[in-house]
Enzyme design. Structure first.
Site, PDB file in Angstrom:
ATOM      1  N   LYS A  19       0.850  -1.200   0.000  1.00 30.30           N
ATOM      2  CA  LYS A  19       0.000   0.000   0.000  1.00 30.30           C
ATOM      3  C   LYS A  19       0.884   1.248   0.000  1.00 30.30           C
ATOM      4  CE  LYS A  19      -3.012   2.559   3.152  1.00 30.30           C
ATOM      5  NZ  LYS A  19      -4.264   2.663   2.393  1.00 30.30           N
ATOM      6  N   SER A 442     -23.145  11.173   8.760  1.00 26.27           N
ATOM      7  CA  SER A 442     -21.848  11.789   9.031  1.00 26.27           C
ATOM      8  C   SER A 442     -21.694  13.096   8.278  1.00 26.27           C
ATOM      9  CB  SER A 442     -20.726  10.824   8.655  1.00 26.27           C
ATOM     10  OG  SER A 442     -20.835  10.462   7.305  1.00 26.27           O
ATOM     11  N   ARG A 524      -6.355  -0.047  -0.838  1.00 25.47           N
ATOM     12  CA  ARG A 524      -7.194   0.143   0.344  1.00 25.47           C
ATOM     13  C   ARG A 524      -7.285  -1.131   1.186  1.00 25.47           C
ATOM     14  NH1 ARG A 524     -10.509   2.983   3.334  1.00 25.47           N
ATOM     15  NH2 ARG A 524     -12.325   1.877   4.134  1.00 25.47           N
ATOM     16  N   CYS A 525      -7.028  -0.975   2.467  1.00 30.21           N
ATOM     17  CA  CYS A 525      -7.100  -2.107   3.389  1.00 30.21           C
ATOM     18  C   CYS A 525      -8.098  -1.792   4.494  1.00 30.21           C
ATOM     19  CB  CYS A 525      -5.738  -2.355   4.028  1.00 30.21           C
ATOM     20  SG  CYS A 525      -4.457  -2.714   2.829  1.00 30.21           S
ATOM     21  N   HIS A 704     -19.809  10.815  -3.500  1.00 31.09           N
ATOM     22  CA  HIS A 704     -18.454  10.272  -3.674  1.00 31.09           C
ATOM     23  C   HIS A 704     -17.537  11.235  -4.401  1.00 31.09           C
ATOM     24  CE1 HIS A 704     -20.929   6.690  -2.948  1.00 31.09           C
ATOM     25  NE2 HIS A 704     -19.900   6.376  -2.190  1.00 31.09           N
TER      26      HIS A 704
HETATM   27  N1  GLN Z   1     -24.477   6.821   8.898  1.00 31.24           N
HETATM   28  C1  GLN Z   1     -23.336   6.474   8.109  1.00 31.24           C
HETATM   29  C2  GLN Z   1     -22.674   7.735   7.606  1.00 31.24           C
HETATM   30  O1  GLN Z   1     -23.353   8.677   7.367  1.00 31.24           O
HETATM   31  C3  GLN Z   1     -23.705   5.605   6.943  1.00 31.24           C
HETATM   32  C4  GLN Z   1     -22.515   5.165   6.159  1.00 31.24           C
HETATM   33  C5  GLN Z   1     -22.793   4.097   5.134  1.00 31.24           C
HETATM   34  O2  GLN Z   1     -23.906   3.888   4.724  1.00 31.24           O
HETATM   35  N2  GLN Z   1     -21.787   3.420   4.653  1.00 31.24           N
HETATM   36  O3  GLN Z   1     -21.487   7.786   7.388  1.00 31.24           O
END
Ligand code: GLN
Ligand code: ZN
Length: 764
Positions: A19, A442, A524-525, A704
């Site tokens: 990595k 988040s 990625r790990c 993303h």
């Molecule tokens: N509640 C998580 C966040 O908002 C959901 C993350 C996910 O679905 N992978 O990061």
């Protein structure tokens, strides 16, 4: 004699060296020559580990700078034109396919990457053209690495992904309509050439992986094995002897596709021990059985007694020269070595075995069945002692948990009332507008958050100081959501390092490692926590933060939890009790948390289950139905302890539910938020077709990418969604959590999202 074999070894190295090297190369800090030298060093080190462990059959060509399937794509000349046209050199072209390339005027996205069977590893999908041709490169990697090992004095067994699997795991490129399996006649000659070259280089046997044989295969793919492997058989001594290798499932439903005239067949007897009898009966008269008895997918010490018994069953039927004992699959899915774990409780550490330790195990098993148990008495005794210790340890058995599980009733899986009643109570309490807006949990995990968390972990700041910092972050998040005009707030999850680890650290029954990384994709790990025993919740896990968030908000605050199935799937599970039992234990712990949140004044609670789909057994039918049954039950058990007026949300990072929509509907969540911005709004059709009555928030923009979607784009998207969903059913939210984003783009995107929702409120 019975030989021992390893099907593949993890590539990252003891300190995630690969990595570090690949990322340094991508960042321009390491030359290509140095990257390749490091890769070579790692290969040699890994071969040596296996040799020193006493393994007879050591794999080569299991190494990859990014992904093993991607290596084949390149070596077979199956590189789409967009990666060849700019004249990138071989290595950069390879990485461009794996992760995209945006440099010096070249701009190509990556090829699609998807989950490798039901593991957490991801492979790059062969992406094929209607007029696809194949051509073997001048120095195929398999040949180069075989020679490299030979020079180092190690005679290896090269690993290839077999032709049927290579094609079946591939897809037609965008705008192309080819069915990949139709390309088989063009591809087989390339394998013939490659196998011939391997033989010339001195390879006596080759491991040819055809794991797709464990799937329910379309007739065409199933029928493809026979003619292909007959062609190989016809080449006789011109090519190495082939070990036809399957894993992650049983082959019983595809037995007629198993080549008869083949040197050896490998099956996974960890996952499906019951297939042994049938497979033994189906082998050709001279075929060797490679018995996968050491788990390549988990971290538990092998039960030697059981593994030896399995091998003995095969030996009785076939004789010692027709049995190989092997890892069940490649060890790619296990961490490098237990020796790196300095902080593990020795009691628990004694139960584990990572890749390097499994190498020793497989050699011991081979010796035990070749020379008799006396030859390895000490090892077997030590192993039996560990097994016994684990089975009887108070860390694995918690009578209170078992007692509680025995008292779970059907009723515990049901909300008090049906949805129409519940939503009435919720509306009264929450007073939300039409098209309510929210986020998935988040908010950006800023550098400051990471710095403070690090300081706290290292003891440089006190718990009180850290808590104060987190409160401040939560307060800021609430203020920002007020300014943005969102309707249901979140606290932003600043206190969470990872959505599973955070909960694991607060639950009894879990163990944590410091170096046990496994490759997820490319560089990625992930470092999954380990479920070692019965799970229980010694104290509330998230209530403090949520309660504080409620106290500073003037709008509904959503509490955030990771669901039982996701906690299970993203951990190394126990192998001594069924996964359904572990899921139920997690569910009971979460149920208490949900109820405690409700008591703390949290009126909306989201239980994320993004891993629900990846747990689906590879084949449809009984096994899949059973999985969905216990997975859905676990979710419902965790969420059904609340009053009608408390609104339960769940979240999924995808929107392909066609295969198992009944299970999604059965979750009975009041609101589902799902990914939808990158996929087709048409996928929402399943909700219409099944007259889905509850609320849905299909993500209106992709989180993303840092790109800010315009208000108009979001409106267009909502308009599309309204073709399928009723206005009073639709929530407006992003695709997923925002932790990987920066604040600037997050705010800009959310402003546009809120404005789009407001616009529709004026229309309805
Ligand atoms: N509640 C998580 C966040 O908002 C959901 C993350 C996910 O679905 N992978 O990061
Ligand atoms: Zn998500």
């Amino acid at each position: 004699m019975v030989q021992s074999a390893i099907l593949g070894f993890p590539r990252m190295g003891v300190n995630r060296d690969l990595k570090k090297a690949t990322e340094a190369y991508w960042g321009g800090k390491l030359s290509q020559a140095d990257l390749l030298a490091e890769a070579k060093r790692l290969r040699l080190a890994h071969w040596k580990i296996q040799k020193d462990a006493g393994v007879d059959i050591i794999p080569s060509n299991d190494f990859a700078l990014y992904d093993q399937v991607l290596c084949h794509i390149q070596d077979f000349g199956a590189v789409p034109e967009r990666y060849t046209k700019d004249g990138l050199d071989t290595i950069d072209q390879y990485f461009a396919m794996g992760r995209g390339h945006q440099k010096e005027g070249v701009d190509v996205p990556s090829l699609e990457m998807v989950k490798w069977f039901d593991s957490n590893y991801h492979y790059v999908k062969p992406t094929l053209q209607d007029n696809q041709t194949f051509k073997l490169v001048d120095s195929p990697k398999a040949v180069v690495e075989f020679k490299e090992a030979k020079e180092a004095g190690i005679n290896t067994r090269p690993v290839l992904v077999g032709p049927v699997s290579f094609l079946h795991l591939g897809k037609a490129d965008r705008g192309q309509s080819v069915n990949p399996i139709d390309l088989l006649d063009k591809l087989v000659p390339v394998y013939e050439q490659l196998l011939t070259q391997l033989k010339e280089a001195g390879a006596e046997t080759v491991q040819i992986d055809e794991p797709v044989l464990v799937f329910d295969l379309p007739a065409k793919a199933k029928a493809a094995f026979k003619p292909t492997y007959e062609k190989f058989a016809a080449l006789g001594d011109k090519i190495p002897k082939l070990v036809f290798t399957t894993y992650f499932g049983d082959v019983v439903h595809n037995l007629e596709a198993l080549p008869k005239d083949i040197h050896a067949v490998h099956v996974d007897l960890v996952r499906n021990p019951e297939q042994l009898e049938t497979v033994l009966g189906a082998l050709g008269p001279k075929t060797i059985l490679s018995a996968g008895v050491v788990d390549g997918r988990n971290i538990w010490k092998t039960n030697m007694k059981r593994a030896i018994e399995t091998a003995e069953t095969a030996i009785q039927k076939l004789g010692k020269d027709r049995v190989i004992v092997a890892t069940s699959s490649s060890l790619l899915h296990t961490p490098h070595t237990l020796a790196s774990e300095k902080k593990l409780d020795p009691e628990v550490a004694d139960w584990f075995s990572f890749a390097s330790e499994k190498a020793v195990e497989i050699a011991v098993i081979a010796k035990a069945v070749t020379e008799g148990p006396a030859a390895v008495r000490e090892q077997l005794e030590a192993n039996a002692k560990s097994m016994q210790a684990r089975a009887t340890s108070s860390r694995t058995n918690n009578p209170q948990v078992k007692d509680r599980q025995s008292k779970v009733t059907e009723q515990d899986h049901k909300r008090k009332s049906e949805f129409p009643t519940r939503i009435g109570a919720q509306e009264k309490k929450l007073k939300l507008p039409l098209f309510p807006t929210t986020t998935i949990g988040s908010f950006p995990q800023t550098k400051e958050i990471r710095v403070q968390r690090n300081k706290f972990t290292k003891g440089e700041i006190t718990e009180a100081e850290y808590d104060k910092f987190i409160e401040k972050e939560i307060l800021d998040n609430v203020k920002i959501q007020e300014e943005l005009g969102l309707d249901v707030y979140v606290h932003g999850e600043p206190e969470r390092n990872d959505m599973v680890q955070y909960f694991g650290e607060r639950l009894d029954g879990y163990a944590f490692t410091t170096h046990a990384w496994v490759q997820s994709y490319g560089s990625r790990c992930v470092r999954p926590p380990i479920i070692v025993g019965d799970i229980s919740r010694p104290a509330p896990m998230t209530v403090k933060e949520s309660k504080y968030a409620v106290s500073v908000s003037n709008k509904p605050m959503k509490g955030m939890l990771t669901g039982p199935v996701t906690c299970l799937r993203w951990s190394f599970p126990r192998d001594d009790v069924h996964q359904s039992v572990q899921a139920q234990q997690l569910a009971l712990a979460l149920r208490d948390e949900v109820v405690d949140l409700e008591k703390a004044g949290v009126d909306v609670i989201q239980v994320d289950e993004p891993a629900l789909r990846e747990g689906l057994p590879l084949r449809s039918g009984k096994e899949r139905d059973a999985y969905l049954d216990w997975a859905v039950k676990a979710f419902k058990l965790s969420t059904s302890g609340v009053e009608d007026a408390t609104q339960i949300h769940s979240h999924f990072c995808y929107s392909e539910f066609q295969d198992f929509f009944h299970a999604i509907a059965a979750l009975d969540a009041d609101v589902l938020s799902i990914e939808n911005s990158k996929s087709d709004a048409k996928l929402l059709r399943v909700f219409v077709d099944s007259a889905y009555p509850r609320h849905i928030g299909p993500g209106v923009y992709d989180i993303h990418s840092p790109r800010v979607p315009s208000e108009q784009e979001i409106k267009d998207r909502i308009e599309e969604m309204l073709q399928y969903l009723k206005p009073d059913q639709l929530w407006i939210d992003p695709d997923c959590g925002l932790k990987t984003r920066q604040w600037k783009e997050t705010k800009e995107a959310l402003v546009n999202m809120v404005n789009a929702a407001k616009y529709f409120r004026t229309k309805y």
